[in-house]
Structure formats: structure tokens, C-alpha cells
Write a protein that holds these residues in place. Structure first.
Motif, PDB file in Angstrom:
ATOM      1  N   LYS A  83       0.821  -1.212   0.000  1.00 19.47           N
ATOM      2  CA  LYS A  83       0.000   0.000   0.000  1.00 19.47           C
ATOM      3  C   LYS A  83       0.854   1.261   0.000  1.00 19.47           C
ATOM      4  O   LYS A  83       0.557   2.235  -0.704  1.00 19.47           O
ATOM      5  CB  LYS A  83      -0.932   0.000   1.213  1.00 19.47           C
ATOM      6  N   SER A  84       1.940   1.244   0.763  1.00 23.37           N
ATOM      7  CA  SER A  84       2.799   2.432   0.872  1.00 23.37           C
ATOM      8  C   SER A  84       3.714   2.606  -0.340  1.00 23.37           C
ATOM      9  O   SER A  84       4.326   3.662  -0.501  1.00 23.37           O
ATOM     10  CB  SER A  84       3.655   2.334   2.134  1.00 23.37           C
ATOM     11  N   GLY A  85       3.807   1.585  -1.179  1.00 27.01           N
ATOM     12  CA  GLY A  85       4.680   1.668  -2.344  1.00 27.01           C
ATOM     13  C   GLY A  85       6.088   1.161  -2.097  1.00 27.01           C
ATOM     14  O   GLY A  85       6.930   1.183  -2.987  1.00 27.01           O
ATOM     15  N   GLU A  86       6.369   0.686  -0.881  1.00 25.03           N
ATOM     16  CA  GLU A  86       7.696   0.134  -0.586  1.00 25.03           C
ATOM     17  C   GLU A  86       7.931  -1.163  -1.359  1.00 25.03           C
ATOM     18  O   GLU A  86       9.063  -1.498  -1.691  1.00 25.03           O
ATOM     19  CB  GLU A  86       7.832  -0.160   0.907  1.00 25.03           C
ATOM     20  N   ALA A  87       6.860  -1.897  -1.607  1.00 24.55           N
ATOM     21  CA  ALA A  87       6.957  -3.168  -2.329  1.00 24.55           C
ATOM     22  C   ALA A  87       5.954  -3.171  -3.473  1.00 24.55           C
ATOM     23  O   ALA A  87       4.915  -2.506  -3.412  1.00 24.55           O
ATOM     24  CB  ALA A  87       6.683  -4.345  -1.391  1.00 24.55           C
ATOM     25  N   LYS A  88       6.265  -3.916  -4.518  1.00 26.35           N
ATOM     26  CA  LYS A  88       5.385  -4.000  -5.689  1.00 26.35           C
ATOM     27  C   LYS A  88       4.350  -5.107  -5.553  1.00 26.35           C
ATOM     28  O   LYS A  88       3.307  -5.079  -6.204  1.00 26.35           O
ATOM     29  CB  LYS A  88       6.221  -4.246  -6.954  1.00 26.35           C
ATOM     30  N   LEU A 283      -7.962  -6.052  -6.476  1.00 26.80           N
ATOM     31  CA  LEU A 283      -7.456  -5.207  -5.390  1.00 26.80           C
ATOM     32  C   LEU A 283      -6.616  -4.050  -5.931  1.00 26.80           C
ATOM     33  O   LEU A 283      -6.101  -4.102  -7.048  1.00 26.80           O
ATOM     34  CB  LEU A 283      -6.593  -6.034  -4.437  1.00 26.80           C
ATOM     35  N   ARG A 284      -6.438  -3.020  -5.111  1.00 25.29           N
ATOM     36  CA  ARG A 284      -5.531  -1.917  -5.455  1.00 25.29           C
ATOM     37  C   ARG A 284      -4.110  -2.287  -5.035  1.00 25.29           C
ATOM     38  O   ARG A 284      -3.517  -1.672  -4.154  1.00 25.29           O
ATOM     39  CB  ARG A 284      -5.967  -0.634  -4.749  1.00 25.29           C
TER      40      ARG A 284
END
Length: 363
Positions: A83-88, A283-284
Motif C-alpha cells: 500500500k505504501s509503495g515500498e513493495a510491488k 485489489l488496489r
């Protein structure tokens, strides 16, 4: 920390894929001591990963409602990283219900119309691999949900298998238009008539799953899960029968030795681990479910699915397709209302002119 084996499989699975893709970087969520024990034997992976410690993990038999209440589990932390963009992408062999509930709560659905994710799976067939969905997320599905599954399944197959316009079939008890329950017949009618740009084949039957008649097979979660478990059980049954047959006599054992390369190739084709990695579609964010009993090689295949989706325009593809579907439905409803209004106006008009009956004029 999930699955039957925990870090012994998940960490080693990451190392296997890193041997192929040196550009990857991993966040490993869970018990630092147990994860580091595995990393000590895998120096290459240790350089390309970071351990996010937590002493909380979701048990395989834990109820989703309990998992949601605990905020600092390895599973929840991994999903938050997406969600935070740290992982794809997040890859888990853990509790399916908890993974789905936490993913929906943290990542949210792509659109407000979508209620729950659909679980897709790669299905071995004569032509390679097809995609089947839903295989367990939604026990029952109406016609509109089945069409949403078709759109999401096509986007997934395009991203992972590289087929630009995958063919789609609806799983049914027969190929005739009159077969099946009301929901599947309605979905069939809408898919056949709707201008959604899909390569729709029509109804397919259970035998078509392994024939590879279509690229994407769409069904409700109850039917899909029963089909999946039946296929996996049948594959194990066949392997056991072959083992028993080849151990039955010295001559049979000699035959097994001569046929070993062909038997290994066949075993690889029907091994569930070869196609391991079922996405939670809708999902997003990218969430991949691995078999709980997967070994390191099978878990690396699940990671590979996540890598493929992350490198594609899969989420944008699904969003555009769902928007087109919603617009098409709205246009159909508007036309239907206009037709109904027109019929009502004609019926309400007063009669004018005259009728001729047996030569007499009737006003």
C-alpha cells in the motif's frame, strides 16, 4: 512465516528466483531470528533483502476476524508495504481467509462495485497453462460478477502469459445456450451481446479445462474450488498409481528406468507447484497466494507471478475494462428505460380514426 514450512521454504524460494533475476530486492517480514538463520546460508539473498521483524504471525487455522484485529502481524505488515509503495507485490503461503480479509481492508478494491477479490489460478492443459477463476473467494456469483471475473482473468492472462487477446469461456454443464443456472445463462447472454472487446468463446465444460479449449475459464468460487481440488487429487492419484505399477515387478522397474525422462517431464506438467501462485484479482495492489504446502521451487514460481504482474499494466488494464463494463451497462439500462417509456406512451394514446368491419365503418 506462513504455509506449512515458514521461512525454510519462503526464504529459500526467494533465493531461487534471485538466481534468475539479480535485479530483485526482497522485504522478508517475520521472526528475525528464524529468517536470519536461513539467510546465513544464502549470502546473495542477504545482500538483496531486508528483514522487517515482528514476533506476531497469523496461524494457518486462525479466523480472519482475529487476524484483522492484530495490527502487527507479518502478513499485515507485508500488505502495508504494498500500500505504501515500498513493495510491488506481496507473496504469501499463509492463511487464505486472513490474506483476503487483510488485503481487502488495507488495499481496498479497485472499484466500489467490486465486493470481494477473485482468486485466479494457472491450470495446466495440452497447450501450456490456462487461467481459471474464481477458485474459492466467492461461493456464489451473479451474472455481473462472472463478467467482472472474465475481464480480470483476461487482464491477468495477458500480463503473465503474454496472450494479447485471450479467449474466454464460461464453465457450464453443457455447451448449449439453454444449459446451466440462470446466473451463468445471463452472463453468457451479456458477454455474447456486449461490446467489451473480449474474445468470448461461449460455454465450456469440465473436459475443456485440460484440453485448453480457451485461455480463461470463468466460474463461481464454489465450482472452481471443487474443480481445483478434484484436479489436484486426481494428479496425486495418477502419480501414486504409476509408482505402484512400476514397483510391481523387476520388469516393470526396468521399464520405469527406461521411461524415467518422460515420466519426470509428465510429473512436472501435472505438478501443482509448476503453476503455483494465485493472484487475488480486483485489489488496489498485487497480492499472490501460494499453496500452503509449497516447496521452495513452487514458492519461487508464486514470486515469479508477482514479478510478472508488477512489470505489466495489469491494474490499469483491469480498471479500464471495469469502467467500460459499467458504462456499457448504464447505456443498456438507458436504452431499456427509453424503450419502456416509448411503449407506455403508445399504449396511452387515445384511439383515432376508424376500423372497417364487414364493410361497416366503426368510429
Amino acid at each position: 512465516m506462513g504455509g506449512d514450512h515458514g521461512p525454510a521454504v519462503t526464504v529459500c524460494g526467494a533465493a531461487l528466483l534471485l538466481d534468475e533475476r539479480a535485479d530483485l530486492f526482497f522485504q522478508l517480514h517475520g521472526d528475525e531470528a528464524r529468517i536470519n538463520a536461513e539467510l546465513a546460508r544464502l549470502p546473495k539473498l542477504k545482500e538483496r533483502s531486508v528483514v522487517i521483524h515482528t514476533d506476531q504471525a497469523v496461524a494457518m487455522d486462525e479466523k480472519p476476524a482475529q487476524a484483522i484485529r492484530r495490527r502487527n502481524t507479518s502478513l499485515a505488515n507485508a500488505i502495508h508495504a504494498v500500500k505504501s509503495g515500498e513493495a510491488k507485490a506481496v507473496i504469501s503461503a499463509g492463511n487464505t481467509g486472513a490474506l483476503m480479509a487483510l488485503s481487502k481492508m488495507i488495499l481496498k478494491m479497485l472499484t466500489d462495485d467490486l465486493e470481494r477479490p477473485a482468486i485466479g489460478c494457472s491450470w495446466p492443459n495440452k497447450k501450456g497453462f490456462g487461467t481459471v477463476l474464481d477458485v474459492g473467494a466467492n461461493v456464489t456469483s451473479d451474472a455481473h460478477q462472472l463478467i467482472e471475473f472474465a475481464l480480470m482473468g483476461a487482464a491477468f492472462h495477458r500480463a503473465v502469459r503474454g496472450v494479447e487477446k485471450p479467449s474466454i469461456g464460461l464453465l457450464n454443464v453443457g455447451s448449449e445456450d439453454v444449459k446451466g443456472h440462470e446466473e451463468v445463462r445471463e452472463a453468457h447472454k451479456l458477454l455474447r451481446e456486449n461490446a467489451l472487446g473480449l474474445n468470448y468463446h461461449g460455454f465450456v465444460e469440465g473436459t475443456d479445462l485440460c484440453e485448453g479449449t480457451v485461455d480463461v475459464v470463468v466460474t463461481d468460487g464454489f465450482t472452481g474450488n471443487v474443480a481445483l481440488k478434484t484436479a489436484e487429487g486426481a494428479a496425486r492419484f495418477i502419480k501414486d498409481l504409476l509408482k505402484d505399477a512400476f514397483k510391481s515387478s523387476p520388469l516393470a522397474m526396468l521399464g520405469a528406468l527406461l521411461a524415467a525422462p518422460a515420466l519426470k517431464a509428465m510429473a512436472k506438467r501435472i505438478d501443482p507447484g509448476t503453476g503455483n501462485g494465485g493472484p487475488l484479482l480486483g485489489l488496489r495492489g498485487i497480492v499472490i497466494k501460494s499453496h500452503g504446502g509449497a516447496d521452495a521451487r513452487a514458492f519461487s514460481n508464486a514470486i515469479r507471478v508477482g514479478v510478472s504482474l508488477a512489470a505489466s499494466g495489469y491494474e490499469r488494464d483491469i480498471t479500464l475494462s471495469l469502467a467500460q463494463f459499467s458504462q456499457s451497462l448504464a447505456e443498456q439500462e438507458a436504452l431499456s428505460l427509453a424503450a419502456t417509456s416509448s411503449d407506455t406512451t403508445i399504449k396511452d394514446l387515445p384511439l383515432a380514426g376508424h376500423l372497417e368491419v364487414a364493410g361497416n365503418k366503426v368510429n
